[in-house]
Design a protein around this motif. Structure first.
Motif, PDB file in Angstrom:
ATOM      1  N   LEU A  87       4.066  -7.917  21.310  1.00 23.21           N
ATOM      2  CA  LEU A  87       4.238  -7.149  20.082  1.00 23.21           C
ATOM      3  C   LEU A  87       3.468  -7.533  19.011  1.00 23.21           C
ATOM      4  N   VAL A  88       2.555  -6.795  18.432  1.00 20.72           N
ATOM      5  CA  VAL A  88       1.902  -6.737  17.273  1.00 20.72           C
ATOM      6  C   VAL A  88       2.480  -6.298  15.898  1.00 20.72           C
ATOM      7  N   LEU A  89       2.483  -7.354  15.104  1.00 20.54           N
ATOM      8  CA  LEU A  89       2.913  -6.686  13.564  1.00 20.54           C
ATOM      9  C   LEU A  89       1.862  -6.497  12.797  1.00 20.54           C
ATOM     10  N   VAL A  90       1.982  -5.500  12.030  1.00 18.62           N
ATOM     11  CA  VAL A  90       0.850  -4.935  11.443  1.00 18.62           C
ATOM     12  C   VAL A  90       1.182  -4.050  10.212  1.00 18.62           C
ATOM     13  N   ASP A  91       0.295  -4.179   9.247  1.00 22.09           N
ATOM     14  CA  ASP A  91       0.569  -3.209   7.850  1.00 22.09           C
ATOM     15  C   ASP A  91       0.086  -1.747   8.354  1.00 22.09           C
ATOM     16  N   ASP A  92       0.691  -0.943   7.714  1.00 23.25           N
ATOM     17  CA  ASP A  92       0.184   0.541   7.988  1.00 23.25           C
ATOM     18  C   ASP A  92       0.289   1.526   6.760  1.00 23.25           C
ATOM     19  N   ILE A  93      -0.987   1.623   6.298  1.00 23.67           N
ATOM     20  CA  ILE A  93      -0.858   2.635   5.067  1.00 23.67           C
ATOM     21  C   ILE A  93      -0.553   4.149   5.168  1.00 23.67           C
ATOM     22  N   ALA A  94      -0.461   4.529   6.407  1.00 22.58           N
ATOM     23  CA  ALA A  94      -0.154   5.987   6.929  1.00 22.58           C
ATOM     24  C   ALA A  94       1.681   5.927   6.612  1.00 22.58           C
ATOM     25  N   ASN A 136      -0.926   4.183  -1.974  1.00 21.54           N
ATOM     26  CA  ASN A 136      -1.093   4.385  -3.497  1.00 21.54           C
ATOM     27  C   ASN A 136      -2.397   3.859  -3.942  1.00 21.54           C
ATOM     28  N   PHE A 137      -3.442   4.351  -3.504  1.00 25.18           N
ATOM     29  CA  PHE A 137      -4.674   3.969  -3.832  1.00 25.18           C
ATOM     30  C   PHE A 137      -5.726   5.123  -4.040  1.00 25.18           C
ATOM     31  N   PRO A 138      -6.652   4.970  -4.914  1.00 24.20           N
ATOM     32  CA  PRO A 138      -7.922   5.947  -5.014  1.00 24.20           C
ATOM     33  C   PRO A 138      -8.865   6.053  -4.139  1.00 24.20           C
ATOM     34  N   TYR A 145      -6.868  -2.127  -1.990  1.00 24.09           N
ATOM     35  CA  TYR A 145      -5.364  -1.918  -2.019  1.00 24.09           C
ATOM     36  C   TYR A 145      -4.650  -2.910  -1.025  1.00 24.09           C
ATOM     37  N   VAL A 146      -5.090  -2.951   0.439  1.00 22.26           N
ATOM     38  CA  VAL A 146      -4.513  -3.696   1.352  1.00 22.26           C
ATOM     39  C   VAL A 146      -4.388  -5.363   1.092  1.00 22.26           C
ATOM     40  N   LEU A 147      -5.718  -5.569   0.379  1.00 25.33           N
ATOM     41  CA  LEU A 147      -5.814  -6.997   0.159  1.00 25.33           C
ATOM     42  C   LEU A 147      -5.263  -7.480  -1.361  1.00 25.33           C
ATOM     43  N   SER A 148      -4.358  -6.607  -1.918  1.00 22.58           N
ATOM     44  CA  SER A 148      -3.862  -6.891  -3.104  1.00 22.58           C
ATOM     45  C   SER A 148      -2.256  -7.132  -2.950  1.00 22.58           C
ATOM     46  N   PHE A 150       1.871  -7.015  -3.460  1.00 21.99           N
ATOM     47  CA  PHE A 150       2.910  -5.801  -3.468  1.00 21.99           C
ATOM     48  C   PHE A 150       3.106  -5.730  -5.190  1.00 21.99           C
ATOM     49  N   ASP A 151       3.622  -4.256  -5.509  1.00 20.18           N
ATOM     50  CA  ASP A 151       3.747  -4.228  -6.880  1.00 20.18           C
ATOM     51  C   ASP A 151       5.144  -4.925  -7.206  1.00 20.18           C
ATOM     52  N   ASP A 152       5.407  -4.987  -8.556  1.00 22.70           N
ATOM     53  CA  ASP A 152       6.544  -5.516  -8.834  1.00 22.70           C
ATOM     54  C   ASP A 152       7.909  -4.914  -8.571  1.00 22.70           C
ATOM     55  N   ASP A 153       7.742  -3.588  -8.450  1.00 20.23           N
ATOM     56  CA  ASP A 153       8.757  -2.661  -8.251  1.00 20.23           C
ATOM     57  C   ASP A 153       9.217  -2.595  -6.703  1.00 20.23           C
ATOM     58  N   GLU A 154       7.960  -3.079  -5.890  1.00 15.28           N
ATOM     59  CA  GLU A 154       8.132  -3.138  -4.265  1.00 15.28           C
ATOM     60  C   GLU A 154       8.522  -4.482  -3.996  1.00 15.28           C
ATOM     61  N   LYS A 155       8.437  -5.606  -4.539  1.00 14.76           N
ATOM     62  CA  LYS A 155       8.742  -6.883  -4.334  1.00 14.76           C
ATOM     63  C   LYS A 155      10.423  -7.141  -4.046  1.00 14.76           C
ATOM     64  N   PRO A 156      11.122  -6.301  -4.657  1.00 12.60           N
ATOM     65  CA  PRO A 156      12.773  -6.563  -4.416  1.00 12.60           C
ATOM     66  C   PRO A 156      12.954  -6.007  -3.025  1.00 12.60           C
ATOM     67  N   GLU A 157      12.339  -4.901  -2.488  1.00 12.62           N
ATOM     68  CA  GLU A 157      12.587  -4.346  -1.298  1.00 12.62           C
ATOM     69  C   GLU A 157      12.072  -5.286  -0.098  1.00 12.62           C
ATOM     70  N   LEU A 158      11.080  -6.185  -0.208  1.00 13.35           N
ATOM     71  CA  LEU A 158      10.549  -6.943   0.766  1.00 13.35           C
ATOM     72  C   LEU A 158      11.524  -7.732   1.594  1.00 13.35           C
ATOM     73  N   PRO A 159      12.444  -8.497   1.225  1.00 12.44           N
ATOM     74  CA  PRO A 159      13.531  -9.316   1.984  1.00 12.44           C
ATOM     75  C   PRO A 159      13.986  -8.641   3.075  1.00 12.44           C
ATOM     76  N   ALA A 160      14.579  -7.366   2.618  1.00 12.97           N
ATOM     77  CA  ALA A 160      15.532  -6.648   3.530  1.00 12.97           C
ATOM     78  C   ALA A 160      14.689  -5.826   4.464  1.00 12.97           C
ATOM     79  N   LEU A 161      13.235  -5.403   4.067  1.00 13.04           N
ATOM     80  CA  LEU A 161      12.603  -4.745   5.176  1.00 13.04           C
ATOM     81  C   LEU A 161      11.987  -5.846   6.148  1.00 13.04           C
ATOM     82  N   ILE A 162      11.718  -7.206   5.617  1.00 14.57           N
ATOM     83  CA  ILE A 162      11.412  -8.235   6.542  1.00 14.57           C
ATOM     84  C   ILE A 162      12.441  -8.377   7.579  1.00 14.57           C
ATOM     85  N   ASP A 163      13.478  -8.487   6.905  1.00 15.44           N
ATOM     86  CA  ASP A 163      14.952  -8.892   7.823  1.00 15.44           C
ATOM     87  C   ASP A 163      14.971  -7.780   8.807  1.00 15.44           C
TER      88      ASP A 163
END
Length: 186
Positions: A87-94, A136-138, A145-148, A150-163
């Protein structure tokens, strides 16, 4: 049963906690929850955890994203793990942040890590957990974008998404791709 869980990302402090490193972040949290440590080994940081009679071999390739296939291929051979147990874990901009999808196979969709896996294996028939990071990039600024981080408003969501991602990994190893997709791909 043995499984190889491959978190895609780039090594080095400048890449830590970037969108492109969500695969590393998920594996770091899984290892932490299970009390496991990563060790620098051939082509990857390696750890293993047991879950319901299965051994999950976790790797974070040290080859950088664009050569991820080298590490995955080495560890599949080394551990004699069949492709259906990878199983490969990958970021997806789509996918928007908050969407996590398990897929039995699929195209690389421009993702350099997946492109190299596909080139190394000669096909794209491997399961992947696609973690939505949004788009969310021009135009033309995808790499920045992918090498930056997460935005401050996104960070609180991460722990639940990672779990949730960890639950899906464990589900994949116990009930397989199809049932996990039915249960989690909403």
């Amino acid at each position: 049963m043995k499984y190889l869980i491959v978190g895609l990302g780039n090594i080095g402090p400048e890449y830590a906690d970037t969108r492109h490193n969500i695969g590393f972040m998920i594996l770091d949290e899984l290892a932490k929850q299970e009390g496991a440590k990563f060790y620098h080994m051939r082509l990857a940081y390696y750890s293993e955890v047991s879950f319901k009679g299965c051994t999950l071999h976790l790797i974070k390739p040290t080859t950088y994203m664009n050569l991820s296939g080298k590490a995955m291929n080495h560890w599949m051979q080394e551990l004699k793990i069949p492709l259906e147990n990878v199983l490969v874990l990958v970021d997806d901009i789509a996918l928007p942040l908050g969407t996590i999808r398990l897929k039995p196979k699929g195209s690389a969709a421009g993702h350099n890590g997946l492109k190299h896996l596909e080139a190394t294996l000669g096909h794209n028939n491997y399961a992947r957990l696609r973690f939505g990071v949004g788009d969310n990039f021009p135009k033309g600024r995808q790499v920045d974008y992918v090498l930056s981080g997460f935005d401050d408003d996104e960070k609180p969501e991460l722990p639940a998404l990672i779990d949730r991602s960890i639950e899906m990994i464990k589900s994949f190893t116990t009930i397989g791709t199809e049932l996990t997709m039915t249960r989690y791909n909403k």
